[in-house]
Write a protein that holds these residues in place. Structure first.
Motif, PDB file in Angstrom:
ATOM      1  N   PHE A  91      -9.488  -4.746   8.430  1.00 27.15           N
ATOM      2  CA  PHE A  91      -9.601  -4.062   7.351  1.00 27.15           C
ATOM      3  C   PHE A  91     -10.059  -2.931   7.278  1.00 27.15           C
ATOM      4  O   PHE A  91     -10.296  -2.030   8.267  1.00 27.15           O
ATOM      5  CB  PHE A  91     -10.462  -5.060   6.762  1.00 27.15           C
ATOM      6  CG  PHE A  91     -10.664  -6.339   6.139  1.00 27.15           C
ATOM      7  CD1 PHE A  91      -9.982  -6.559   5.168  1.00 27.15           C
ATOM      8  CD2 PHE A  91     -11.578  -7.351   7.457  1.00 27.15           C
ATOM      9  CE1 PHE A  91      -9.952  -8.227   5.001  1.00 27.15           C
ATOM     10  CE2 PHE A  91     -11.870  -8.465   6.932  1.00 27.15           C
ATOM     11  CZ  PHE A  91     -10.347  -8.785   5.902  1.00 27.15           C
ATOM     12  N   ASN A  92      -9.723  -1.939   6.633  1.00 24.27           N
ATOM     13  CA  ASN A  92      -9.489  -0.863   5.995  1.00 24.27           C
ATOM     14  C   ASN A  92      -9.813  -0.055   5.029  1.00 24.27           C
ATOM     15  O   ASN A  92      -9.163  -0.425   4.297  1.00 24.27           O
ATOM     16  CB  ASN A  92      -7.858   0.151   6.437  1.00 24.27           C
ATOM     17  CG  ASN A  92      -8.339   1.246   7.101  1.00 24.27           C
ATOM     18  OD1 ASN A  92      -9.353   2.242   7.196  1.00 24.27           O
ATOM     19  ND2 ASN A  92      -7.516   2.570   6.278  1.00 24.27           N
ATOM     20  N   ILE A  93     -11.482   0.157   5.155  1.00 29.10           N
ATOM     21  CA  ILE A  93     -11.740   0.719   3.974  1.00 29.10           C
ATOM     22  C   ILE A  93     -11.292   2.175   3.257  1.00 29.10           C
ATOM     23  O   ILE A  93     -11.595   2.967   3.893  1.00 29.10           O
ATOM     24  CB  ILE A  93     -13.227   0.522   3.930  1.00 29.10           C
ATOM     25  CG1 ILE A  93     -13.845  -0.666   4.352  1.00 29.10           C
ATOM     26  CG2 ILE A  93     -13.921   1.016   2.138  1.00 29.10           C
ATOM     27  CD1 ILE A  93     -15.625  -0.180   4.667  1.00 29.10           C
ATOM     28  N   LEU A 132       2.934  -3.619   6.757  1.00 32.73           N
ATOM     29  CA  LEU A 132       1.982  -4.864   7.088  1.00 32.73           C
ATOM     30  C   LEU A 132       0.546  -4.981   6.001  1.00 32.73           C
ATOM     31  O   LEU A 132      -0.232  -5.810   6.187  1.00 32.73           O
ATOM     32  CB  LEU A 132       1.384  -4.301   8.586  1.00 32.73           C
ATOM     33  CG  LEU A 132       2.717  -4.310   9.497  1.00 32.73           C
ATOM     34  CD1 LEU A 132       1.460  -4.277  10.663  1.00 32.73           C
ATOM     35  CD2 LEU A 132       3.021  -5.753   9.909  1.00 32.73           C
ATOM     36  N   ALA A 133       0.370  -3.532   5.685  1.00 32.23           N
ATOM     37  CA  ALA A 133      -1.111  -3.657   4.788  1.00 32.23           C
ATOM     38  C   ALA A 133      -0.816  -4.726   3.250  1.00 32.23           C
ATOM     39  O   ALA A 133       0.195  -4.238   2.721  1.00 32.23           O
ATOM     40  CB  ALA A 133      -1.729  -2.163   4.471  1.00 32.23           C
ATOM     41  N   SER A 184       0.598  -0.870  -0.064  1.00 34.27           N
ATOM     42  CA  SER A 184       0.442   0.292   0.156  1.00 34.27           C
ATOM     43  C   SER A 184       1.078   1.512   0.253  1.00 34.27           C
ATOM     44  O   SER A 184       2.603   0.972   0.520  1.00 34.27           O
ATOM     45  CB  SER A 184      -0.814  -0.024   1.367  1.00 34.27           C
ATOM     46  OG  SER A 184      -0.219   0.116   2.112  1.00 34.27           O
ATOM     47  N   ASP A 185       0.312   2.374   0.159  1.00 35.26           N
ATOM     48  CA  ASP A 185       1.099   3.801  -0.510  1.00 35.26           C
ATOM     49  C   ASP A 185      -0.173   4.780   0.310  1.00 35.26           C
ATOM     50  O   ASP A 185      -0.483   5.439  -0.015  1.00 35.26           O
ATOM     51  CB  ASP A 185       1.319   4.349  -1.492  1.00 35.26           C
ATOM     52  CG  ASP A 185       2.104   5.036  -1.620  1.00 35.26           C
ATOM     53  OD1 ASP A 185       2.779   5.956  -0.622  1.00 35.26           O
ATOM     54  OD2 ASP A 185       2.204   5.342  -3.257  1.00 35.26           O
ATOM     55  N   CYS A 186       0.512   4.869   1.722  1.00 33.72           N
ATOM     56  CA  CYS A 186      -0.523   5.608   2.556  1.00 33.72           C
ATOM     57  C   CYS A 186       0.089   6.920   1.938  1.00 33.72           C
ATOM     58  O   CYS A 186      -1.157   7.587   2.745  1.00 33.72           O
ATOM     59  CB  CYS A 186       0.612   4.894   3.973  1.00 33.72           C
ATOM     60  SG  CYS A 186       0.352   3.325   4.428  1.00 33.72           S
ATOM     61  N   ASP A 187       1.066   7.291   1.965  1.00 32.32           N
ATOM     62  CA  ASP A 187       1.188   8.382   1.604  1.00 32.32           C
ATOM     63  C   ASP A 187      -0.064   9.335   0.653  1.00 32.32           C
ATOM     64  O   ASP A 187      -0.227  10.814   0.450  1.00 32.32           O
ATOM     65  CB  ASP A 187       2.299   9.031   1.260  1.00 32.32           C
ATOM     66  CG  ASP A 187       3.860   9.261   2.002  1.00 32.32           C
ATOM     67  OD1 ASP A 187       3.038   9.162   3.556  1.00 32.32           O
ATOM     68  OD2 ASP A 187       4.553   8.575   2.108  1.00 32.32           O
ATOM     69  N   THR A 188      -0.695   8.135  -0.456  1.00 32.54           N
ATOM     70  CA  THR A 188      -1.445   8.887  -1.346  1.00 32.54           C
ATOM     71  C   THR A 188      -2.842   8.514  -0.793  1.00 32.54           C
ATOM     72  O   THR A 188      -3.805   8.674  -1.809  1.00 32.54           O
ATOM     73  CB  THR A 188      -0.737   8.425  -2.583  1.00 32.54           C
ATOM     74  OG1 THR A 188      -0.749   6.975  -2.504  1.00 32.54           O
ATOM     75  CG2 THR A 188       0.410   9.244  -3.486  1.00 32.54           C
TER      76      THR A 188
END
Length: 253
Positions: A76-78, A53-54, A26-30
């Protein structure tokens, strides 16, 4: 005359097993949902750990994310789109317990198996975390722990409101409450004042409000005739008289 409140649920077809694509990272920054989710409480080091972890999952409309009774190793995180959460009775009747949108967490209070099913109502993306590593990270991050506690408190309050909705309100009161409450659950896709996005079908609204689909259609028509709402399309509704709708929601009319 009050509208009949007889909840009648038709047997539902099984959820689609396809329509799920898994990505590696995942790319948390975007992420557009970051500021609205639990992840928004994480500082940079913890955010990096969350990203590590995602696993990002892309769901097509109708695809199942989880099924009731299956082992529950994940949280889960939507991050985009919307999901319906429901339980099935032995005879196939369905009770939808909630609609989830970007920023919502799923699975925080689940035991060893899932006690409900969740399906995408439209194309959606979800970050998936294994419970063990996620809990270790939270235990070592007070901001994340505090945010999760706050989210859990909100979930309990929402469950209490749903009990009131199903137990005491008439059909028009339920529908008015639903239409006034829904826009606030999807903040990543703001709309013009009074506009309500409806990614769910009429039958899904019925299963959430404990009504028949016929009653839902009848109440919406009644609201339209009264000038409370207009319905430009199946997936959009406009609240024309919000104060009057609020009076219906609170039982003042």
């Amino acid at each position: 005359m009050a509208v009949a409140l007889k909840p009648a649920f038709a047997p539902r077809p099984p959820p689609q097993s396809g329509g799920v694509d898994r990505l590696e990272s995942s790319d948390c920054d975007t992420c557009g949902a970051r500021a609205l989710s639990v992840c928004g409480a994480a500082d940079d080091p913890d955010l990096q750990r969350l990203g590590d972890l995602a696993e990002v999952i892309r769901l097509k409309s109708g695809a199942a994310l989880i099924r009731e009774g299956e082992p529950a190793p994940h949280i889960f995180n939507i991050t985009s789109g919307s999901l319906r959460v429901y339980k099935l009775l032995p005879d196939g009747r369905r009770q939808i317990t909630g609609f989830l949108f970007a920023g919502d967490f799923l699975g925080l209070a689940i035991g060893e198996t899932y006690v409900f099913s969740a399906e995408a109502m439209e194309a959606s993306t979800v970050c998936r975390f294994r419970k063990g590593p996620f809990r270790v990270l939270v235990a070592n991050s007070p901001p994340l722990e505090h945010m999760l506690l706050d989210r859990t408190s909100h979930e309990l309050a929402a469950a209490q409101n749903q009990m009131l909705l199903l137990g005491r309100k008439t059909a028009i009161e339920r529908m008015a409450s639903f239409l006034l409450d829904l826009p606030g659950h999807d903040p990543t896709r703001p709309s013009a004042p009074g506009h309500v996005r409806l990614p769910m079908k009429r039958g899904e609204i019925a299963d959430y409000l404990g009504l028949t689909i016929e009653t839902v259609s009848r109440v919406l028509t009644r609201m339209k005739v009264k000038g409370l709402i207009s319905i430009p399309s199946q997936n959009e509704l406009i609240v024309e008289r919000p104060e009057r709708l609020r009076q219906h929601a609170s039982g003042e009319l």
